[in-house]
Design an enzyme around this catalytic site. Structure first.
Site, PDB file in Angstrom:
ATOM      1  N   PHE A   1       0.854  -1.179   0.000  1.00 60.39           N
ATOM      2  CA  PHE A   1       0.000   0.000   0.000  1.00 60.39           C
ATOM      3  C   PHE A   1       0.896   1.237   0.000  1.00 60.39           C
ATOM      4  CE2 PHE A   1      -4.660   0.577   1.298  1.00 60.39           C
ATOM      5  CZ  PHE A   1      -5.106  -0.397   0.430  1.00 60.39           C
TER       6      PHE A   1
ATOM      7  N   GLN B   1      -8.350  14.408   3.718  1.00 59.70           N
ATOM      8  CA  GLN B   1      -7.696  13.572   2.717  1.00 59.70           C
ATOM      9  C   GLN B   1      -8.525  13.490   1.436  1.00 59.70           C
ATOM     10  OE1 GLN B   1      -6.877   9.046   3.203  1.00 59.70           O
ATOM     11  NE2 GLN B   1      -4.914  10.092   3.159  1.00 59.70           N
TER      12      GLN B   1
ATOM     13  N   LEU C   1     -15.341   5.042  -4.229  1.00 54.65           N
ATOM     14  CA  LEU C   1     -13.941   4.668  -4.014  1.00 54.65           C
ATOM     15  C   LEU C   1     -13.486   3.542  -4.937  1.00 54.65           C
ATOM     16  CD1 LEU C   1     -11.394   4.889  -2.192  1.00 54.65           C
ATOM     17  CD2 LEU C   1     -12.474   3.228  -0.684  1.00 54.65           C
TER      18      LEU C   1
ATOM     19  N   HIS D   1     -12.115  12.132   0.973  1.00 54.11           N
ATOM     20  CA  HIS D   1     -12.203  10.730   1.381  1.00 54.11           C
ATOM     21  C   HIS D   1     -12.192  10.535   2.890  1.00 54.11           C
ATOM     22  CE1 HIS D   1     -11.751   6.427   1.239  1.00 54.11           C
ATOM     23  NE2 HIS D   1     -10.564   6.447   1.801  1.00 54.11           N
TER      24      HIS D   1
ATOM     25  N   GLU E   1      -7.035   1.883  -3.114  1.00 52.44           N
ATOM     26  CA  GLU E   1      -5.597   1.992  -3.321  1.00 52.44           C
ATOM     27  C   GLU E   1      -5.003   0.621  -3.659  1.00 52.44           C
ATOM     28  OE1 GLU E   1      -3.794   4.697  -0.587  1.00 52.44           O
ATOM     29  OE2 GLU E   1      -2.040   3.428  -0.346  1.00 52.44           O
TER      30      GLU E   1
ATOM     31  N   HIS F   1      -8.780  11.258  -1.784  1.00 51.11           N
ATOM     32  CA  HIS F   1      -8.325   9.966  -2.303  1.00 51.11           C
ATOM     33  C   HIS F   1      -8.044  10.112  -3.784  1.00 51.11           C
ATOM     34  CE1 HIS F   1      -8.032   5.724  -3.205  1.00 51.11           C
ATOM     35  NE2 HIS F   1      -8.082   5.457  -1.916  1.00 51.11           N
TER      36      HIS F   1
END
Lengths: 575, 242
Positions: free
Chosen positions: A118, A238, A250, A351, A253, A240
């Site tokens: 990640f 944040q 979403l 996000h 990631e 995303h």
């Protein structure tokens, strides 16, 4: 009037883990949530949860301390280092515990919990269950809560589904309970509790474009803030990097962790052109990736000038179906794109709220007996930028701690049920406030206020900020707050009055939005997700500090508090 | 002229109304508008009294299952364009209506709780780390763990219509989810729970639950597996009485 030892508000991962924690310390927990627990936004988390388990062949030398360093570096050194170390040390325990409770994590060939790479992480340490990690974690915790509810002779756990807390009752610095509305009947009731834990989630819906569930309205944060509990670091929002063009749903990631590419209109992997992401490329942290994507679009290299491509095609159908089936399903149903055949159109969007209700590492707030955990709280472990996979971890680590600490606090109390009078008085006042809002005969359309708020936040406190833009947003938010005083209500029913719920949430959203904007205005530097075009450098001399916002005379007042350092010296971030 | 679409929505207040009715609304249509998007437009801009549940708007939370143009679906996943701009919405079936599109899910959750929906391991947990589960054993949980408990299957089931105490497709599939989990040891206990008068033998195998499942889960398959296991369990008990 109801009574419980510990009231947990919010039944996502943080709330449910807190309630189980209360039970583990032999106290009763009542769990109140505005939706059924399984409808909480935790369910939408996809990619995974970080813990230095060392199960990946490239991760055998990983340690909790390395995880903590990545977290602190990722936070742009704003995270409290003791808190980050605590979270990362607790991480393996909480993940193994979930597994033993039945959580169906994906597996390595030798039958251990599988881990994937990640962003911003030195090792592949994100444990996952395909691309539905939040779903399986929430179901597992709910299953355990059901087990506790059913098996305990003392009926240690109870649920109030579809209730909304509108007021936190504090008397002489001590939390006494809450006032809440039963959304199905419209009844307003007091709940006296020896301790209250908020795990009420984030604030994403103040932005026009957000990955968040429609219920993420900052309402819990606002209720705490109105009761005198400060909010911390709220300007750190944040964005995303990869949300579906059009709906902002979403796209984990994990798509990039599994090897997906981000490409521009020329088909080029443009992250190589930016010094802060040229080494890590697609797995640089989210703040950096989202900024470089926005720069690319502003430079005219967006696809059709509007978005970028998340290209998974080279991974092949087998890997996509095995590791990212939920992403494929969402891309097909909501964008008509099959990622096996075509790239997914993506754009950065709001996000996560790094800030929140200010707590220490024990999840304690300034108000005795009031605790917060998860996205609603700011401990702080995420600082200026949260690493992917650390939010699910935050919920279970600090959820458990909040539950244990609240139970311990009840143990230490000399006398019980002392807060009843204060709660009773608050119920009377709150009934009047809610009746007034339900019967509001104003002229302002709440839908218009909500739309304008979303646009103002998008433009003023988005990925790139400057003084002029932020000031304009502040003017808009203050004007909208004024207009809300004259809001219009059309439906007078008590039970299931969606208009009343929406207006309550809008009221909360406006006040917390003001805190975000004021925090952004005061922070004249660039750190993590907060990027000021007019102050593009990080300024540790002035701003290696937490922003603290208090509700004073109806307005947000900003001050600063120190960051816990001590293990790592702040350095420039490069990936 | 801007494009519009039509919504015909079931309205009823169980506490106040004698009979339900359908109410018509015109909603501006833009590309990508979902049925949930249309409902929210109506609630926020046309009629503040319209009650329905929603949360994630992304097909993962299970809040917004309802009957749309002839079948149970998630409102958030259903494109208005696929309804030919003419949308008819009713609440989930076989559950008491509270108001409009909101039903009382109590019975559905009661059935879910009945099958003991939590891991009951047979051995104490390992001294360190996780239970070992091979990728093949883990693969047996695929798809079945994707259930979002939206109750589309419960609404579509013909047996739940006739027998409110029938456990229903979701709870039975959930029981099977634990039966096939290599870490779970409560097989016999769960088989007893699902093989009573309102359990697996009640299912008529009409497959309407499977047809409507937004997550492509196969409850009739789970029910067939549970029946086979229940028969084996009974035969074993007959051969070796306690």
């Amino acid at each position: 009037m109801q009574y419980t030892e510990v009231l947990v508000v919010g039944a996502g991962l943080a709330g449910l883990r807190a309630a189980i924690g209360v039970n583990e310390r032999n106290h009763k927990a009542l769990v109140l949530s505005k939706v059924h627990p399984l409808r909480s936004h935790s369910i939408a988390a996809q990619g995974g949860v970080n813990a230095a388990l060392g199960n990946h062949h490239r991760g055998v030398t990983d340690t909790p301390l390395k995880h903590a360093f990545d977290t602190v570096k990722g936070s742009d050194y704003l995270a409290d280092q003791d808190a980050a170390i605590l979270m990362c040390e607790e991480a393996p325990k909480r993940i193994y515990e979930l597994e033993r409770w039945g959580c169906p994590f994906s597996r390595t060939v030798d039958g251990k919990i599988a881990q994937r790479p990640f962003g911003g992480a030195g090792f592949p340490r994100t444990a996952y269950a395909v691309d539905r990690t939040g779903h399986v974690m929430l179901h597992t915790l709910y299953e355990q809560a059901v087990r506790f509810e059913e098996y305990s002779e003392r009926q240690e756990m109870g649920f109030l589904d579809e209730w909304l807390v509108t007021r936190l009752v504090v008397d002489a610095g001590v939390c006494c309970g809450v006032v809440a509305v039963n959304l199905l009947t419209g009844e307003v009731e007091g709940i006296t509790a020896e301790a209250v834990i908020f795990g009420t989630g984030g604030s994403g819906r103040m932005y026009a474009q957000s990955t968040n569930a429609l219920i993420n309205s900052a309402h819990g944060m606002a209720v705490a803030y109105w009761a005198g509990v400060p909010l911390k670091d709220m300007e750190f929002i944040q964005f995303h990097p990869t949300t579906l063009w059009g709906t902002n749903i979403l796209m984990t990631e994990g798509c990039r962790g599994e090897g997906g590419f981000l490409t521009n209109s020329e088909g080029k992997r443009f992250l190589a052109d930016y010094p802060d992401s040229q080494k890590a490329m697609e797995v640089a942290p989210r703040d950096i990736t989202a900024r470089n994507m926005t720069r690319e679009i502003l430079a005219g290299r967006g696809v059709k000038g509007k978005y970028l491509n998340l290209d998974l095609r080279h991974l092949g159908a087998d890997k996509i179906n095995a590791r990212l089936p939920g992403i494929r399903e969402i891309a097909m149903s909501f964008a008509g794109v099959d990622p096996i055949v075509d790239p997914i159109p993506v754009i950065p969007a709001q996000h996560y709220t790094m800030g929140g209700i200010s707590t220490n590492i024990h999840c304690e707030t300034e108000v005795k007996g009031f605790y917060a955990a998860g996205e609603a709280a700011c401990v702080s472990v995420h600082g200026g930028n949260r690493l992917g996979g650390n939010s699910l971890l935050d919920t279970v680590v600090f959820g458990a701690i909040a539950g244990w600490k609240a139970a311990d606090f009840v143990d230490g109390k000399a006398a019980m049920k002392q807060g009843m009078k204060a709660v009773e008085a608050a119920v009377e006042e709150e009934r009047k406030v809610l009746d007034a809002l339900r019967n509001a005969a104003g002229t302002e359309d709440p839908a218009a206020i909500r739309d304008e708020l979303g646009q103002a936040m998008q433009e003023g406190v988005g990925i790139f900020r400057d003084k002029e833009k932020i000031q304009k947003a502040l003017g808009t938010v203050l004007a909208l707050k004024g207009r809300f005083q004259d809001v219009k209500a059309t439906y007078r029913g008590r039970g299931m009055n969606p208009e009343l719920t929406n207006n309550l949430e809008l009221r909360a959203n406006l006040d917390v939005a003001e805190v975000v904007v004021r925090g952004a205005l005061g922070r004249e530097e660039s750190r993590g997700s907060h990027f000021r075009v007019d102050f593009p450098q990080r300024d540790d001399a002035r701003f290696l500090q937490h922003t603290v916002a208090r509700h004073v005379d109806g307005e947000g007042k900003i001050s600063f508090s120190p960051v816990a350092l001590g293990t790592w010296e702040p350095k420039e971030r490069k990936y | 002229m801007a494009a519009t679409c039509r919504f015909s929505i079931f309205r009823h207040d169980a506490a106040a109304d004698e009979a339900p009715r359908f109410q018509q609304y015109e909603v501006p249509y833009t590309e990508g508008l979902t049925v949930l998007g249309g409902l929210i437009h109506i609630q926020q801009r046309l009629d503040g009294s319209l009650a329905f549940r929603y949360s994630c708007r992304a097909g993962v939370c299970g809040s917004c299952a309802m009957h749309i143009n002839g079948r149970y679906r998630l409102a958030c996943e259903t494109q208005v364009a696929d309804c030919k701009l003419d949308v008819a919405v009713r609440p989930l079936g076989h559950l008491p209506i509270v108001r409009d599109l909101v039903v009382d899910m109590g019975r559905f959750w009661k059935h879910y709780q009945h099958i003991k929906p939590y891991l009951i391991p047979g051995t104490p947990p390992p001294a360190a780390g996780e239970y070992v589960q091979t990728p093949d054993d883990r693969a047996r949980l695929d798809v079945i763990i994707d259930c979002i408990l939206c109750a589309s299957c419960y609404g579509a089931c013909t047996t739940t219509a006739a027998d409110p105490e029938f456990l229903g497709p979701a709870a039975l599939a959930k029981a099977n989810r634990f039966l096939v989990d290599s870490r779970d040891a409560a097989t016999e206990e769960r088989l007893e729970l699902v093989s009573g008068d309102h359990g697996v033998w009640r299912c008529h195998q009409i497959f309407s639950c499977q047809q409507v499942c937004p997550k492509s889960i196969n409850p009739p398959g789970s029910i067939a597996d549970l029946r086979r296991a229940a028969i084996r369990h009974r035969l074993r008990r007959r051969a070796h009485p306690e």
